[in-house]
Design a protein around this motif. Structure first.
Motif, PDB file in Angstrom:
ATOM      1  N   ARG A  72       2.901-140.447  39.596  1.00 55.07           N
ATOM      2  CA  ARG A  72       3.387-140.634  40.971  1.00 55.07           C
ATOM      3  C   ARG A  72       4.077-141.994  41.019  1.00 55.07           C
ATOM      4  N   PRO A  73       4.962-142.206  41.990  1.00 54.78           N
ATOM      5  CA  PRO A  73       5.595-143.517  42.087  1.00 54.78           C
ATOM      6  C   PRO A  73       4.555-144.638  42.170  1.00 54.78           C
ATOM      7  N   ASN A  74       4.724-145.658  41.336  1.00 55.61           N
ATOM      8  CA  ASN A  74       3.855-146.839  41.282  1.00 55.61           C
ATOM      9  C   ASN A  74       2.432-146.542  40.818  1.00 55.61           C
ATOM     10  N   VAL A  75       2.199-145.383  40.199  1.00 50.59           N
ATOM     11  CA  VAL A  75       0.912-145.080  39.582  1.00 50.59           C
ATOM     12  C   VAL A  75       1.182-144.914  38.095  1.00 50.59           C
ATOM     13  N   PHE A  76       0.616-145.810  37.275  1.00 50.36           N
ATOM     14  CA  PHE A  76       0.887-145.810  35.842  1.00 50.36           C
ATOM     15  C   PHE A  76      -0.393-145.533  35.072  1.00 50.36           C
ATOM     16  N   VAL A  77      -0.324-144.602  34.121  1.00 49.76           N
ATOM     17  CA  VAL A  77      -1.467-144.229  33.296  1.00 49.76           C
ATOM     18  C   VAL A  77      -1.150-144.623  31.858  1.00 49.76           C
ATOM     19  N   SER A  78      -2.032-145.414  31.261  1.00 52.49           N
ATOM     20  CA  SER A  78      -1.809-145.903  29.903  1.00 52.49           C
ATOM     21  C   SER A  78      -1.989-144.793  28.892  1.00 52.49           C
ATOM     22  N   GLY A  79      -1.091-144.776  27.915  1.00 50.05           N
ATOM     23  CA  GLY A  79      -1.221-143.850  26.803  1.00 50.05           C
ATOM     24  C   GLY A  79      -1.044-144.588  25.483  1.00 50.05           C
ATOM     25  N   VAL A  80      -1.222-145.903  25.512  1.00 51.90           N
ATOM     26  CA  VAL A  80      -0.999-146.736  24.329  1.00 51.90           C
ATOM     27  C   VAL A  80      -2.296-147.399  23.893  1.00 51.90           C
ATOM     28  N   LYS A  81      -2.241-148.070  22.731  1.00 52.50           N
ATOM     29  CA  LYS A  81      -3.420-148.774  22.220  1.00 52.50           C
ATOM     30  C   LYS A  81      -3.914-149.798  23.238  1.00 52.50           C
ATOM     31  N   ASP A  82      -5.215-150.071  23.184  1.00 53.90           N
ATOM     32  CA  ASP A  82      -5.825-151.007  24.121  1.00 53.90           C
ATOM     33  C   ASP A  82      -5.149-152.368  24.127  1.00 53.90           C
ATOM     34  N   SER A  83      -4.799-152.884  22.957  1.00 52.17           N
ATOM     35  CA  SER A  83      -4.201-154.217  22.899  1.00 52.17           C
ATOM     36  C   SER A  83      -2.845-154.251  23.593  1.00 52.17           C
ATOM     37  N   VAL A  84      -2.050-153.202  23.444  1.00 52.56           N
ATOM     38  CA  VAL A  84      -0.747-153.135  24.107  1.00 52.56           C
ATOM     39  C   VAL A  84      -0.940-152.982  25.610  1.00 52.56           C
ATOM     40  N   ALA A  85      -1.849-152.097  26.017  1.00 53.12           N
ATOM     41  CA  ALA A  85      -2.114-151.898  27.438  1.00 53.12           C
ATOM     42  C   ALA A  85      -2.592-153.186  28.089  1.00 53.12           C
TER      43      ALA A  85
END
Length: 79
Positions: free
Chosen positions: A9-22
């Motif tokens: 959704r607009p302005n809702v971001f879900v991480s799909g990357v390694k913890d260190s990058v997130a």
């Protein structure tokens, strides 16, 4: 943001990357986004409950915590 996170959704971001990058991206956002941006970020965790919700400024939907479980509250639509 859209390179490292999924935006369901607009302005809702879900991480799909390694913890260190997130963690690096989230720290950058905290330094550079104004409170009125209203960002909501979900990040997966290797321990229960399996995710973390972080915000910058007040989100559009209210949030609550029940027994340590972070939840975004939704209103029911009238029939």
């Amino acid at each position: 943001m859209k390179l490292w996170f999924i935006e369901p959704r607009p302005n809702v971001f879900v991480s799909g990357v390694k913890d260190s990058v997130a963690t690096t991206v989230i720290e950058y956002l905290y330094k550079h986004c104004p409170p009125e941006s209203g960002l909501v970020m979900f990040r997966s965790l290797p321990r229960p409950p399996g995710y973390e919700i972080r915000t910058i400024g007040p989100p559009r939907k209210p949030m609550t915590s029940i027994s340590g479980l972070q939840l975004v509250m939704e209103t029911l639509a009238s029939a």
